[in-house]
Design a protein around this motif. Structure first.
Motif, PDB file in Angstrom:
ATOM      1  N   VAL A 126       0.863  -1.191   0.000  1.00 19.50           N
ATOM      2  CA  VAL A 126       0.000   0.000   0.000  1.00 19.50           C
ATOM      3  C   VAL A 126       0.891   1.230   0.000  1.00 19.50           C
ATOM      4  O   VAL A 126       1.665   1.447   0.933  1.00 19.50           O
ATOM      5  N   ARG A 147      -1.668   6.605  -0.845  1.00 14.19           N
ATOM      6  CA  ARG A 147      -3.121   6.616  -0.983  1.00 14.19           C
ATOM      7  C   ARG A 147      -3.676   8.040  -0.889  1.00 14.19           C
ATOM      8  O   ARG A 147      -3.078   8.907  -0.251  1.00 14.19           O
ATOM      9  N   VAL A 184      -7.234   5.282   5.758  1.00 10.98           N
ATOM     10  CA  VAL A 184      -8.254   4.275   6.057  1.00 10.98           C
ATOM     11  C   VAL A 184      -9.025   4.699   7.297  1.00 10.98           C
ATOM     12  O   VAL A 184      -8.448   5.115   8.299  1.00 10.98           O
ATOM     13  N   ILE A 227     -10.582  -6.596  -4.254  1.00  9.48           N
ATOM     14  CA  ILE A 227      -9.667  -5.463  -4.349  1.00  9.48           C
ATOM     15  C   ILE A 227      -9.046  -5.470  -5.747  1.00  9.48           C
ATOM     16  O   ILE A 227      -9.126  -6.472  -6.477  1.00  9.48           O
ATOM     17  N   LEU A 255      -1.446  -2.013  -4.369  1.00 16.88           N
ATOM     18  CA  LEU A 255      -2.879  -1.789  -4.276  1.00 16.88           C
ATOM     19  C   LEU A 255      -3.320  -0.640  -5.180  1.00 16.88           C
ATOM     20  O   LEU A 255      -2.705   0.429  -5.194  1.00 16.88           O
ATOM     21  N   ALA A 270      -8.496  -0.270  -0.128  1.00 10.06           N
ATOM     22  CA  ALA A 270      -7.670  -0.197   1.086  1.00 10.06           C
ATOM     23  C   ALA A 270      -8.449  -0.636   2.322  1.00 10.06           C
ATOM     24  O   ALA A 270      -7.900  -1.312   3.203  1.00 10.06           O
ATOM     25  N   HIS A 271      -9.722  -0.261   2.403  1.00 12.31           N
ATOM     26  CA  HIS A 271     -10.531  -0.660   3.550  1.00 12.31           C
ATOM     27  C   HIS A 271     -10.770  -2.169   3.551  1.00 12.31           C
ATOM     28  O   HIS A 271     -10.724  -2.817   4.612  1.00 12.31           O
ATOM     29  N   GLU A 293      -7.492  -3.883   4.665  1.00 15.61           N
ATOM     30  CA  GLU A 293      -7.256  -3.755   6.102  1.00 15.61           C
ATOM     31  C   GLU A 293      -8.222  -4.635   6.893  1.00 15.61           C
ATOM     32  O   GLU A 293      -7.836  -5.245   7.897  1.00 15.61           O
ATOM     33  N   GLU A 308      -8.638   4.125  -8.576  1.00 20.35           N
ATOM     34  CA  GLU A 308      -8.755   4.384  -7.130  1.00 20.35           C
ATOM     35  C   GLU A 308      -9.811   5.457  -6.864  1.00 20.35           C
ATOM     36  O   GLU A 308     -10.653   5.313  -5.962  1.00 20.35           O
TER      37      GLU A 308
END
Length: 282
Positions: free
Chosen positions: A18, A21, A25, A47, A59, A63-64, A67, A94
Motif C-alpha cells: 500500500v 493513498r 483508512v 480489491i 494496491l 484499502a478498507h 485492512e 482508485e
C-alpha cells in the motif's frame, strides 16, 4: 498498451503493498466491513492491484477491504490483478472506486474530484476548456464531452455540483487537507466553497487553521475573524468593530465613481456625524 486483467482470483494479503493513498483508512469503515463479512460470510467486492515489472503487487483500489482482511486474519483476499497499468489509469480507478462505492465526506469528495479532473484532462486533452472552445469554433467539437459533463453523468450528480467540488478541491494543498480532516467539526461543501473563493494563500492557511483548531464553526466565520490590517482576531468580534471593518473593506474596494455617489447619498448623515465628532472633541 491497455491494462490487462490476469486470470487470478485471489492474492496473499501479506504480499499487497500500500503506497501513496489519496485518503487514510477509516476505522469506522473497516469495522463496518468486518461486521458485514461476519454476517454474510463473504467480501462483496474484490480489491484491485497492479503487478509491476518488479513482480510486486501494489494496491489500486480497496484499502478498507484489505485492512479488514488483515484484521480478520485472512491469508488471501479476492483480487483482480492488472498488468501494464499506467500510474494515471491506476489513480483513476482508485478515485472512481471511492466516489462510486465509499461513504465520502464533502472534503474527500472535493479532493477526489479535483484529482479526477486533472487526470481526465491529461488523458483527454481535447476536453480542456480552451481547447474544446477552439475546436467548437472550428465545428470539430460535436463528440467532445467536458470533464464536468462526463463525471456528472457517470456518478449521477449535476454538472454545477461537480464544478463547485472541483474548485474547492483544487484550492487545498495536502497539508491543508490533512489539517481539515482532523478538524473537530466535519467540513461542509459550503465551507469548501467559501475556501475556494480565497485568493490569498495566507488567508486560506489562516482559515484552515481556525477550522482545524475548532476556533471557528464555519469557513465564513473564520474569514470574518480575520482582520487584514491586524492579523487574527477573536471569532467573537465586537459587532461594532465587525461592522466598521466591513464598511472599510467595501469602501477600499469600491471604484471612485461609486464612492462619490455613496458620499452624495449620505451627505446629510455625514454632516451630522462630523458635528457629533467635533462636539465630543471640544
Amino acid at each position: 498498451m491497455a491494462p490487462t486483467l490476469m486470470q487470478i482470483e485471489k492474492v496473499a494479503v501479506s504480499e499487497v503493498l500500500v503506497r501513496n493513498r489519496m485518503r487514510p483508512v477509516s476505522d469506522a469503515g473497516v469495522k463496518s466491513l468486518i461486521a458485514s463479512v461476519t454476517e454474510t460470510g463473504v467480501m462483496k467486492d474484490a480489491i484491485h492491484v497492479r503487478k509491476k515489472k518488479d513482480g510486486k503487487l501494489y494496491l489500486i483500489a480497496g484499502a478498507h477491504r484489505l485492512e479488514a482482511a488483515r484484521l480478520m486474519g485472512w491469508d488471501e483476499i479476492p483480487a483482480k490483478v492488472w498488468t501494464d497499468a499506467t500510474d494515471d489509469w491506476a489513480r483513476l480507478m482508485e478515485i472512481d472506486d471511492n466516489l462510486a462505492g465509499a461513504e465520502m465526506n464533502a472534503l474527500d469528495t472535493a479532493i477526489f474530484l479535483a484529482a479526477r479532473k486533472q487526470i481526465y484532462e491529461r488523458l483527454h486533452p481535447e476536453t480542456r476548456q480552451h481547447v474544446a472552445g477552439g475546436l467548437a469554433r472550428q465545428g470539430l467539437a460535436n463528440d467532445i464531452v467536458s470533464f464536468a459533463a462526463a463525471t456528472a453523468e457517470k456518478f449521477g450528480i449535476s454538472q454545477r455540483h461537480v464544478e463547485r467540488m472541483v474548485a474547492a478541491g483544487r484550492a487545498l494543498g495536502p497539508d491543508q487537507t490533512a489539517a481539515l480532516r482532523a478538524a473537530p467539526r466535519p467540513v461542509t461543501l459550503k465551507d469548501l466553497t467559501e475556501i475556494a473563493k480565497i485568493c490569498a494563500a495566507t488567508e486560506r492557511y489562516d482559515v484552515v487553521r481556525l477550522l482545524a483548531a475548532g476556533e471557528a464553526k464555519s469557513a465564513a466565520q473564520a474569514r470574518r475573524a480575520l482582520d487584514p490590517a491586524r492579523g487574527i482576531q477573536s471569532p467573537f468580534m465586537d459587532p461594532v468593530e465587525e461592522a466598521h471593518a466591513g464598511l472599510l473593506k467595501l469602501w477600499k474596494r469600491a471604484p471612485m465613481e461609486a464612492r462619490r455617489r455613496f458620499t452624495a447619498d449620505i451627505a446629510t448623515d455625514m454632516h451630522k456625524l462630523l458635528d457629533d465628532l467635533e462636539g465630543h472633541s471640544a
